[in-house]
Design a protein around this motif. Structure first.
Motif, short mmCIF file in Angstrom:
data_model
loop_
_atom_site.label_atom_id
_atom_site.label_comp_id
_atom_site.label_asym_id
_atom_site.label_seq_id
_atom_site.Cartn_x
_atom_site.Cartn_y
_atom_site.Cartn_z
N SER A 378 0.83 -1.21 0.00
CA SER A 378 0.00 0.00 0.00
C SER A 378 0.86 1.25 0.00
O SER A 378 0.59 2.23 -0.71
CB SER A 378 -0.93 0.00 1.22
OG SER A 378 -1.79 -1.12 1.18
N ILE A 379 1.93 1.23 0.80
CA ILE A 379 2.82 2.40 0.88
C ILE A 379 3.48 2.67 -0.46
O ILE A 379 3.50 3.79 -0.96
CB ILE A 379 3.87 2.19 1.98
CG1 ILE A 379 3.20 2.17 3.36
CG2 ILE A 379 4.95 3.27 1.91
CD1 ILE A 379 4.14 1.79 4.48
N SER A 382 1.00 4.03 -2.99
CA SER A 382 0.71 5.45 -2.76
C SER A 382 1.87 6.33 -3.23
O SER A 382 1.67 7.39 -3.84
CB SER A 382 0.44 5.68 -1.27
OG SER A 382 -0.68 4.93 -0.85
N LEU A 385 1.80 6.64 -7.00
CA LEU A 385 0.77 7.58 -7.45
C LEU A 385 1.23 9.03 -7.26
O LEU A 385 1.05 9.88 -8.14
CB LEU A 385 -0.53 7.33 -6.69
CG LEU A 385 -1.28 6.02 -7.02
CD1 LEU A 385 -2.47 5.84 -6.09
CD2 LEU A 385 -1.76 6.06 -8.49
N MET A 386 1.81 9.28 -6.11
CA MET A 386 2.29 10.63 -5.85
C MET A 386 3.42 11.00 -6.81
O MET A 386 3.49 12.12 -7.31
CB MET A 386 2.78 10.75 -4.40
CG MET A 386 1.66 10.60 -3.37
SD MET A 386 2.29 10.65 -1.68
CE MET A 386 2.86 12.34 -1.60
N THR A 391 -1.63 13.18 -7.59
CA THR A 391 -2.11 14.08 -6.55
C THR A 391 -1.78 15.54 -6.86
O THR A 391 -1.91 16.40 -5.99
CB THR A 391 -1.49 13.70 -5.19
OG1 THR A 391 -0.07 13.76 -5.31
CG2 THR A 391 -1.91 12.32 -4.77
#
Length: 591
Positions: A378-379, A382, A385-386, A391
């Motif tokens: 998950s980390i 994320s 994606l960043m 984002t």
């Protein structure tokens, strides 16, 4: 130098102990035996000298008794017989003449010669009363013999025998005498010749002449001067037996016997070799007998020793197999001696504990790895994606930090994957789906996948095109092995270094893929442990570069599962290679 094993050491110690004991016994036995033979030879020489002395004494006694009997016939009880009767009596003694070589005399009470059986000029009328043996004879009641003297008229070495002529009242009436010329050896036994190789000498200690060397018509030979004949010097020293070495270096065993009546010394000597030869002969027989006994004794000692250490050897071999083959479920059999059984029990108990710890460790690693993998996925997602801008546009510094976090997250993800793969390999659950795989495609994808890392480290990647080569392998696992080899090469290559990946077919039906860098290679002392689990050549701060130490161990496991093998050598840089079957196992060429 190769260290000897326990069985060989025990055999050597036992064999050397037996050989040393036998040699010591032989040495002591030979010394004692030589001493005994020396003592026997000395006793033989003493007996020979004593025998000669006894025979000379016997000859003396015969002559003295005969002369005493003759003297008793020369008196009527009160006085000497008349001169005519004395001449008649002395002229009719063939037995005495033979004993005294024909030289008989009669003396009056004053020691004056009054009658002789053989004429010698100026002897009748000569007084001999001044001589010591005449004085002894006049005072004695029994016949006497003088020590060797030099005759006044003859100048020859003589023995003088005297027997007193006494009346019935014991008054001295005269003397009956006889002489022996020693030049004729009349008093020595005729068979005086010693045994071959031995010496026999009769020494006159009063006149220092050698009696046995007297020859008719020649003067009495003097004894050799001091220092020229060690045997004679030793005999005259007063030591009646011993071992001496003459001037020529020859050793002799000698013994002496003193003849008190004449003042003679009888010397008997034999070469020392007569003692050593029988001792050596016996020693040789004993030596061969000892060898005959020692050879089977050494053989039985070898068998017993090997039997005693066989269980330990078998146990050590089995332990070695258990450690090298990772056969943790194997146990030692409880057999052999008490000590061996105790050792087997202790080792089996240790293996039980080790197996329990390994199980606990594996469970812990597996559980932790699984628990870490889910949140880490998950980390990383994320962060990706960043980093991709999902984002919004990030400031430059924030973007750099996101890239660092993503790179380390992916590195942590790889470490966790290694731990999980290793756990599967240990438990036998690592899956392999082998098929004919183009080698060139696998190498190209591995190089493309590691190009970004190579750019970060400032190194170049190069690979050779081998379109015709195929290997029987799992494409995913092959890629995993190549990624490990290439990533390690990137980490340890110098900046601007070149990493080459090439493949070729071997004559034995394998395809060899080699990853070569220009780094310093693996330390020589660490090469034997290179593919072992958790093995790392570097410690400390460099562990961040090294990883868990499981990568190469997993590579070896994967290669073996695919029917291949891995290896390493250094030649102007590190060379890690992987060999895989060129075809399916059933179609492989015989090696």
């Amino acid at each position: 130098m190769k260290t000897l094993n326990l069985g060989t050491r025990v055999v050597l110690i036992t064999s050397l102990s037996i050989i040393f004991s036998v040699c010591l016994i032989l040495f002591i036995a030979y010394g004692r035996l030589l001493s005994d033979f020396e003592e026997i030879l000395t006793e033989r020489q003493a007996l020979q000298a004593s025998s000669i002395a006894s025979r000379v004494n016997e000859e003396l006694s015969i002559r003295l008794n005969s002369l005493g009997a003759f003297a008793s016939t020369l008196t009527d009880g009160d006085d000497l017989l008349p001169m005519e009767q004395l001449r008649f009596a002395i002229g009719r003694q063939p037995g005495l003449e033979e004993l005294f070589q024909g030289d008989l005399l009669i003396f009056n009470s004053y020691g004056v010669a009054i009658s002789e059986n053989r004429f010698v000029p100026r002897r009748i009328g000569t007084s001999y009363a001044d001589r010591a043996h005449f004085k002894r004879a006049m005072a004695a009641d029994v016949p006497i013999v003088s020590r060797p003297i030099i005759g006044r008229r003859t100048g020859l070495p003589l023995l003088s025998f005297l027997a007193p002529i006494r009346s019935d009242d014991g008054d001295l009436l005269g003397l009956a005498g006889g002489t022996i010329n020693l030049n004729q050896r009349g008093i020595l036994p005729d068979d005086l010749d010693p045994e071959p190789g031995t010496l026999l000498k009769v020494l006159d200690t009063g006149h220092f002449i050698q009696v046995d060397a007297l020859k008719p018509g020649l003067p009495a030979p003097d004894l050799p001067p001091p220092g020229s004949d060690i045997l004679v010097d030793s005999a005259l020293s007063g030591v009646n037996a011993g071992v001496v070495t003459d001037l020529a270096g020859k050793r002799w065993v000698y013994a002496t016997q003193h003849l008190d009546r004449l003042g003679w010394l009888i010397l008997s000597a034999a070469p020392y070799a007569q003692a050593t030869q029988p001792a050596k002969a016996w020693f040789q027989n004993f030596l061969w007998a000892s060898i005959v006994v020692m050879v089977p004794l050494l053989f039985f000692a070898y068998l017993l020793t090997r039997a005693a250490t066989h269980s330990l050897s078998s146990m050590s071999e089995k332990i070695h197999e258990m450690t090298t083959d990772n056969a943790s479920n194997t146990r030692l059999s409880i057999t052999g001696t008490t000590e061996t059984r105790n050792l087997a029990n202790a080792f089996n108990a240790m293996m039980d504990e080790r197996e329990a710890l390994d199980t606990l460790k594996s469970q812990f690693v597996s559980n932790v790895s699984h628990e870490l993998r889910t949140p880490l996925t998950s980390i990383n997602g994320s962060l990706k994606l960043m980093n991709s801008g999902a984002t919004g546009q990030l400031p430059e510094k924030a973007s750099a930090l996101i890239k660092v976090a993503l790179r380390n997250g992916e590195h942590l993800q790889a470490l966790i994957t290694d731990l999980l793969d290793f756990d599967k390999a240990v438990s036998g659950k690592l899956s392999i789906h082998a098929t004919l795989t183009p080698v060139a495609e696998a190498i190209q994808k591995a190089c493309e996948g590691n190009q970004t890392m190579a750019n970060q480290y400032g190194v170049r990647l190069s690979h050779e095109h081998t379109d015709s080569l195929t290997a029987f392998a799992d494409p995913k696992r092959l890629r995993q092995i190549l990624n490990n080899f290439i990533s390690n090469a990137i980490k340890y290559s110098p900046r601007d270094g070149l990493i080459r990946v090439k493949a070729k077919a071997t004559p034995t039906g394998y395809v060899r893929i080699t990853v070569t860098d220009q780094g310093d290679g693996v330390p020589e002392h660490f090469v034997p442990n290179l593919f072992q689990r958790f093995a790392q050549a570097e410690v400390g701060s460099s562990r961040a570069k090294s990883g868990t130490g499981l990568g190469l161990a997993i590579c070896q496991e994967l290669a073996e599962l695919m029917g291949g093998r891995v290896g390493y050598f250094y030649d102007h840089g590190a060379h890690f290679w992987l060999e895989l079957p060129e075809n399916t196992p059933s179609a492989r060429k015989p090696s």
